[in-house]
Write a protein that holds these residues in place. Structure first.
Motif, PDB file in Angstrom:
ATOM      1  N   ILE A   1     -21.818  -4.023  78.935  1.00 51.13           N
ATOM      2  CA  ILE A   1     -23.217  -4.299  79.259  1.00 51.13           C
ATOM      3  C   ILE A   1     -23.304  -4.851  80.685  1.00 51.13           C
ATOM      4  CG2 ILE A   1     -25.261  -5.635  78.636  1.00 51.13           C
ATOM      5  CD1 ILE A   1     -24.178  -5.767  75.788  1.00 51.13           C
ATOM      6  N   THR A   2     -24.072  -4.187  81.516  1.00 51.05           N
ATOM      7  CA  THR A   2     -24.213  -4.637  82.906  1.00 51.05           C
ATOM      8  C   THR A   2     -25.666  -4.979  83.255  1.00 51.05           C
ATOM      9  OG1 THR A   2     -24.455  -2.344  83.654  1.00 51.05           O
ATOM     10  CG2 THR A   2     -22.224  -3.293  83.674  1.00 51.05           C
ATOM     11  N   SER A   3     -26.583  -4.681  82.334  1.00 58.24           N
ATOM     12  CA  SER A   3     -28.011  -4.872  82.626  1.00 58.24           C
ATOM     13  C   SER A   3     -28.498  -6.280  82.306  1.00 58.24           C
ATOM     14  CB  SER A   3     -28.838  -3.869  81.819  1.00 58.24           C
ATOM     15  OG  SER A   3     -28.599  -4.029  80.422  1.00 58.24           O
ATOM     16  N   LEU A   4     -27.648  -7.111  81.688  1.00 54.91           N
ATOM     17  CA  LEU A   4     -28.054  -8.454  81.301  1.00 54.91           C
ATOM     18  C   LEU A   4     -27.313  -9.501  82.134  1.00 54.91           C
ATOM     19  CD1 LEU A   4     -28.137  -8.045  77.408  1.00 54.91           C
ATOM     20  CD2 LEU A   4     -30.068  -8.016  79.006  1.00 54.91           C
ATOM     21  N   PRO A   5     -27.922 -10.654  82.365  1.00 56.17           N
ATOM     22  CA  PRO A   5     -27.283 -11.690  83.189  1.00 56.17           C
ATOM     23  C   PRO A   5     -26.083 -12.316  82.512  1.00 56.17           C
ATOM     24  CG  PRO A   5     -29.300 -12.524  82.187  1.00 56.17           C
ATOM     25  CD  PRO A   5     -29.263 -11.060  81.892  1.00 56.17           C
TER      26      PRO A   5
END
Length: 295
Positions: free
Chosen positions: A256-260
């Motif tokens: 997952i790269t879209s979440l902080p």
């Protein structure tokens, strides 16, 4: 029972008193509140039930109030519950003067909490130190006031102004009343306070103790689900087998790269079951989903 109660706190009770009364009504031990309200204040007091007490730290931090500030008076507690220190009629004070002074209290400001407050200094509550007559230095706090709107103005010897205030956590409305009086050189104190919003809960949806007791007797009381109270947090859904490993405390490798990173996330199992709170972090060059609170 797991979830939250949006309580409309009555005047005259401390937040701790409210927790004790909810424990008695629901016959459960594990109850906590999110955000202390002074005994004289009324309005939204978020209450966590059961394991939801572990989720209080993840609730939204924005709060909103309706406050009445009386000018021309200063008190020991910065509200009408305290002893009067000074009283001087200020009938010539205008709404325009007050409006101009209020502008200084918007944005990020430095604030000294009231001497009678629950903040700890030297391991003791400020109100305990004040009652003992001890004079201690109160640490300055940085707080944020998002918006102040004037609702009403009542002129007279001791004029009152009603304001709606939206602010961040840790803000003392009593301190705003006191400091407004200092800026105007009239003295000021808080005459009335209603919390209209706290941690995502609105006063329009809150329950009084009488309403809560009636719902309990009717068997219709349903706590607010954690997923509703925490909907401001991003969500991650895991396949069943992976979810079981996560619930056992395992750090799950993911792409997952879209979440902080290092921020709380709601974790679900496929099918919609809420599992708890996790966060993403880098471990040995790999992104992993780490359990923080497993329910």
């Amino acid at each position: 029972m797991l979830g939250f109660l949006n309580l409309d706190k009555p005047a005259g009770l401390t937040s701790h008193d409210c927790v004790a009364q909810v424990r008695r009504l629901l016959q459960m031990k594990r109850v906590g509140h999110g955000g202390t309200l002074d005994p004289a204040a009324t309005g939204v007091l978020p209450i966590a039930l059961g394991k939801a007490t572990r989720l209080l730290q993840f609730l939204q931090t924005k709060k909103a109030y309706q406050a009445s500030i009386r000018l021309g008076i200063t008190t020991t507690t910065d509200d009408l519950e305290g002893d009067i220190i000074s009283s001087q009629p200020v009938s010539d004070l205008s709404l325009e003067q007050v409006t101009t002074a209020l502008k200084q209290f918007q944005g990020k400001i430095e604030q000294i909490p009231p001497r009678y407050s629950a903040i700890q200094v030297q391991g003791k509550r400020l109100y305990d130190l004040a009652r003992a007559g001890e004079d201690v230095e109160i640490p300055v706090r940085s707080v944020e006031i998002f918006h102040i709107e004037i609702l009403d103005w009542r002129p007279g010897d001791f004029p009152e102004i009603d304001v709606a205030i939206a602010c961040g956590t840790g803000t003392y409305i009593r301190a705003i009343a006191r400091d407004l009086g200092i800026v105007l050189q009239t003295g000021g104190t808080l005459a009335k306070l209603i919390r209209t919003h706290s941690s995502g809960f609105e006063i329009a949806d809150s329950l009084t103790f009488e309403q809560l007791e009636a719902q309990i007797q009717q068997g219709s009381f349903q706590p607010i689900p954690p997923t509703q109270a925490l909907q401001h947090l991003p969500a991650v859904t895991l396949p069943f087998a992976i979810a079981q490993k996560w619930c056992q405390g395992q750090k799950i490798a993911c792409d997952i790269t879209s979440l902080p990173s290092n921020s709380p996330l709601r974790i679900y199992q496929e099918g919609g079951d809420f599992l708890g709170i996790g966060y993403l972090t880098m471990i040995n060059t790999q992104t992993k989903l780490v359990p923080q609170i497993v329910l």
